[in-house]
Design a protein around this motif. Sequence first.
Motif, PDB file in Angstrom:
ATOM      1  N   ASP A   1      20.238  37.063  18.142  1.00  0.00           N
ATOM      2  CA  ASP A   1      20.587  35.777  18.953  1.00  0.00           C
ATOM      3  C   ASP A   1      19.995  35.302  19.964  1.00  0.00           C
ATOM      4  O   ASP A   1      20.164  36.874  21.183  1.00  0.00           O
ATOM      5  N   PRO A   2      19.675  34.364  20.513  1.00  0.00           N
ATOM      6  CA  PRO A   2      18.817  34.953  21.663  1.00  0.00           C
ATOM      7  C   PRO A   2      20.551  34.482  23.167  1.00  0.00           C
ATOM      8  O   PRO A   2      20.645  34.795  23.664  1.00  0.00           O
TER       9      PRO A   2
ATOM     10  N   LYS B   1      20.014  45.426  14.653  1.00  0.00           N
ATOM     11  CA  LYS B   1      19.144  44.863  13.870  1.00  0.00           C
ATOM     12  C   LYS B   1      19.229  44.635  12.389  1.00  0.00           C
ATOM     13  O   LYS B   1      19.540  43.359  11.238  1.00  0.00           O
ATOM     14  N   GLU B   2      18.286  45.583  12.452  1.00  0.00           N
ATOM     15  CA  GLU B   2      18.095  45.870  10.796  1.00  0.00           C
ATOM     16  C   GLU B   2      19.705  45.891   9.505  1.00  0.00           C
ATOM     17  O   GLU B   2      19.395  45.982   8.606  1.00  0.00           O
ATOM     18  N   ALA B   3      20.746  46.890  10.162  1.00  0.00           N
ATOM     19  CA  ALA B   3      21.702  46.368   9.323  1.00  0.00           C
ATOM     20  C   ALA B   3      22.100  45.412   8.838  1.00  0.00           C
ATOM     21  O   ALA B   3      22.737  45.349   8.076  1.00  0.00           O
ATOM     22  N   ASN B   4      22.013  44.363  10.445  1.00  0.00           N
ATOM     23  CA  ASN B   4      23.017  42.955  10.720  1.00  0.00           C
ATOM     24  C   ASN B   4      22.337  42.633   8.531  1.00  0.00           C
ATOM     25  O   ASN B   4      22.734  41.918   7.990  1.00  0.00           O
TER      26      ASN B   4
ATOM     27  N   VAL C   1      29.819  27.925  14.089  1.00  0.00           N
ATOM     28  CA  VAL C   1      28.162  28.033  14.409  1.00  0.00           C
ATOM     29  C   VAL C   1      27.541  27.843  16.037  1.00  0.00           C
ATOM     30  O   VAL C   1      28.554  26.380  15.623  1.00  0.00           O
ATOM     31  N   LYS C   2      26.987  28.090  16.403  1.00  0.00           N
ATOM     32  CA  LYS C   2      26.853  27.678  17.656  1.00  0.00           C
ATOM     33  C   LYS C   2      25.767  27.163  17.731  1.00  0.00           C
ATOM     34  O   LYS C   2      25.097  28.475  17.481  1.00  0.00           O
ATOM     35  N   VAL C   3      24.986  25.739  18.165  1.00  0.00           N
ATOM     36  CA  VAL C   3      23.847  25.403  17.729  1.00  0.00           C
ATOM     37  C   VAL C   3      22.957  26.295  19.217  1.00  0.00           C
ATOM     38  O   VAL C   3      23.244  25.795  20.542  1.00  0.00           O
TER      39      VAL C   3
ATOM     40  N   LEU D   1      23.962  32.747  12.348  1.00  0.00           N
ATOM     41  CA  LEU D   1      25.080  33.087  11.569  1.00  0.00           C
ATOM     42  C   LEU D   1      25.290  34.813  10.961  1.00  0.00           C
ATOM     43  O   LEU D   1      24.293  35.012  10.324  1.00  0.00           O
ATOM     44  N   GLU D   2      26.175  35.508  11.109  1.00  0.00           N
ATOM     45  CA  GLU D   2      25.715  36.505  10.785  1.00  0.00           C
ATOM     46  C   GLU D   2      24.602  37.326  11.377  1.00  0.00           C
ATOM     47  O   GLU D   2      23.633  38.139  10.803  1.00  0.00           O
ATOM     48  N   GLY D   3      24.074  36.864  12.680  1.00  0.00           N
ATOM     49  CA  GLY D   3      22.766  37.434  12.838  1.00  0.00           C
ATOM     50  C   GLY D   3      22.068  36.879  12.388  1.00  0.00           C
ATOM     51  O   GLY D   3      20.715  37.527  13.057  1.00  0.00           O
TER      52      GLY D   3
END
Length: 313
Positions: free
Chosen positions: A69-70, A103-106, A126-128, A140-142
């Motif tokens: 997520d940026p 990240k991989e677990a996400n 969610v945020k655009v 969403l959920e990373g």
Amino acid sequence: MEERNVNVNEDQKVESMEDYADVLERSFRKLNVGDVVEGIVSGVEDTKVTVDLDYYAPGIILLEDLSDDPHFSIRNDIHAGDKISATIKRMDDGRGNILLSKKEANKVLAWDKLKELLESKEVVSVKVSEAVKAGVVAYLEGIRAFIPASKLALSFVEEADLQSYVGKTLDVQVITADEEDDKLVLSAKEILREKANEERKNKISNVEVGLVTEGTVESLQSYGAFIDLGNGISGLCHISQIANQRIAHPSSVLKVGQKVKVKVIAIKDGKLSLSMKALDDVMAKEITEEEIEYKSEGEATTTLADLLKKAGF
């Protein structure tokens, strides 16, 4: 009393020994690269997070392995004491730590959650984060998700207007969750439509059969004309209710954009049935806003906007 104290101390020893044995067993359990493990964040730095895995070696998650997520901030989004899941990348990072990746677990855990959201149709926020061709991107959920322009609002959003959505928080539903193709698609349209329908029902509940009002012809069909009454409400004037004489098509008497006066003759399932012919059958008395009276045995003549304004809409 001494005997009681002895028993208490013995119980405490047993508990301590059991706790110690449990901790010892967990600390020497077998872990492998690729396992998803859970731990507690014990430290947060600018470039990494330290995780207590209840193991003989601590876990380390580098900044680049925390999130895609940026908008993610290691200082704002991760705190000591947080429970965290991560995938083991290496059993030793060269400094005695276990190298982990959140990240991989996400990706492993998130897709299960996203599939649940797809099934349940649960509404999430969610945020655009950015505007792209034909839509916008959110996380969403990373996981990176796409919201098509056709699913952002009740009407299609032009590409030139997509940028205005960046930074906005939207209520959405998951409409596609394809882990194999790494494809996640969200939609705000269904939620907005549901809200609009609810608002429309609330407004229609304040409209009474017998109301005479003015509207604008918004479309002509072979079976009748849809009349826009304002305030997001429209009704159907069936072809048989347009004129006293029989007509082949509504377009023979009406045109789109034309202002017409109609009477509400029925309300069913949140839909209004209108009539122009009824105004010729019974003379409708026009009165000003200051003179509006509502009588069950008579007819009220006003604009729908005035009526809804009085109802608090």
